[in-house]
Write a protein that holds these residues in place. Sequence first.
Motif, mmCIF file in Angstrom:
data_model
loop_
_atom_site.group_PDB
_atom_site.id
_atom_site.type_symbol
_atom_site.label_atom_id
_atom_site.label_comp_id
_atom_site.label_asym_id
_atom_site.label_seq_id
_atom_site.Cartn_x
_atom_site.Cartn_y
_atom_site.Cartn_z
ATOM 1 N N ARG A 7 -2.421 -11.960 -4.610
ATOM 2 C CA ARG A 7 -2.825 -10.966 -3.883
ATOM 3 C C ARG A 7 -4.486 -10.856 -4.609
ATOM 4 O O ARG A 7 -4.988 -11.245 -4.882
ATOM 5 N N GLU A 9 -7.709 -7.433 -4.777
ATOM 6 C CA GLU A 9 -7.676 -6.008 -4.204
ATOM 7 C C GLU A 9 -8.506 -5.618 -3.110
ATOM 8 O O GLU A 9 -9.297 -6.287 -3.276
ATOM 9 N N ARG A 11 -12.138 -3.891 -2.784
ATOM 10 C CA ARG A 11 -12.721 -3.379 -3.372
ATOM 11 C C ARG A 11 -13.578 -4.411 -2.739
ATOM 12 O O ARG A 11 -14.329 -5.149 -2.572
ATOM 13 N N ARG A 22 -2.583 -6.229 1.304
ATOM 14 C CA ARG A 22 -1.200 -5.663 0.229
ATOM 15 C C ARG A 22 -0.291 -4.654 0.814
ATOM 16 O O ARG A 22 0.385 -4.079 0.825
ATOM 17 N N HIS A 23 -1.538 -3.861 1.346
ATOM 18 C CA HIS A 23 -1.409 -2.189 1.774
ATOM 19 C C HIS A 23 -1.519 -2.261 3.405
ATOM 20 O O HIS A 23 -2.579 -1.983 3.211
ATOM 21 N N GLU A 66 3.255 -5.596 -0.242
ATOM 22 C CA GLU A 66 3.838 -4.968 -1.407
ATOM 23 C C GLU A 66 4.110 -3.003 -1.020
ATOM 24 O O GLU A 66 4.518 -2.431 -1.524
ATOM 25 N N CYS A 67 2.984 -3.133 0.199
ATOM 26 C CA CYS A 67 3.428 -1.844 0.352
ATOM 27 C C CYS A 67 2.726 -0.983 2.192
ATOM 28 O O CYS A 67 2.175 -1.316 2.354
ATOM 29 N N PRO A 190 -1.299 0.511 -3.700
ATOM 30 C CA PRO A 190 -2.950 -0.509 -3.334
ATOM 31 C C PRO A 190 -3.464 0.200 -2.809
ATOM 32 O O PRO A 190 -3.156 0.805 -1.833
ATOM 33 N N ASP A 193 -5.675 -2.009 2.637
ATOM 34 C CA ASP A 193 -6.337 -2.617 3.533
ATOM 35 C C ASP A 193 -6.507 -3.005 4.806
ATOM 36 O O ASP A 193 -7.293 -3.223 5.668
#
Length: 249
Positions: A7, A9, A11, A22-23, A66-67, A190, A193
């Motif tokens: 994972r 993030e 950013r 993740r998303h 994840e999402c 999250p 992405d």
Amino acid sequence: MIAKAARTEARPDSPGNIGVPRHVAIIMDGNGRWAKARGLPRVAGHRQGAESVRKVIRAAGEAGIECLTLYAFSSENWRRPETEINDLMGLLRFYLGSELDALHREGIRLRIIGDLSAFKPDIAQMVERAVARTAENTRMTLVIALNYGSRNEIVQAARTLAGRVASGEIAPDVIDEAAVNAALDTSDLPPLDLVIRTSGERRLSNFLLWQAAYAELLFVDTLWPDFDGNALRAALVDFAGRERRFGGL
């Protein structure tokens, strides 16, 4: 099946190749055109689109996402003919009634973004019960955008922050990107992405405008009822091959 990736993030201080996002958010477009091409009523396209939802949820969980956020009903969709809205509401009732056990069994947490107050009480209650029942699940979060519009979401966040300033809780100069993000419907999710839109259209249509600032965008010609697990896996391969610099080098 795409292997799970570490994972990372989304950013600005974490550039480079990310692997599995993740998303992922999807604008599910093309149900009506799918039905028209087959000489079927629009509701047939929506029903087939619900089958695609099942396939994509399964594939997303297998890929380690994840999402997953799905744009199911926008705040602008109320402009559609009443018969179509009634068909969509019937499908929503059916989906919540028939799929909840499967979602819970698969460890999927259901979240809703958008304004449920415009829906009939029975639908709002079904949604609230489904959210409560799956609240402790951790395998994947499934977010359904219902009566959602990103501009309105941002307006509501601004009002919330303005109210906090007016009450003396915070000073105006402490409002930054993090404060705005915390006031949005997606504050507990999250970073976004990847945004996928089906049917060949190439616009965001008032969907996750703030959240998509540094998301990767993928527009595919496939109509939503024809989008399946293989199509999602192809999108993830495309994403994995991109380099994300977030404005850096």
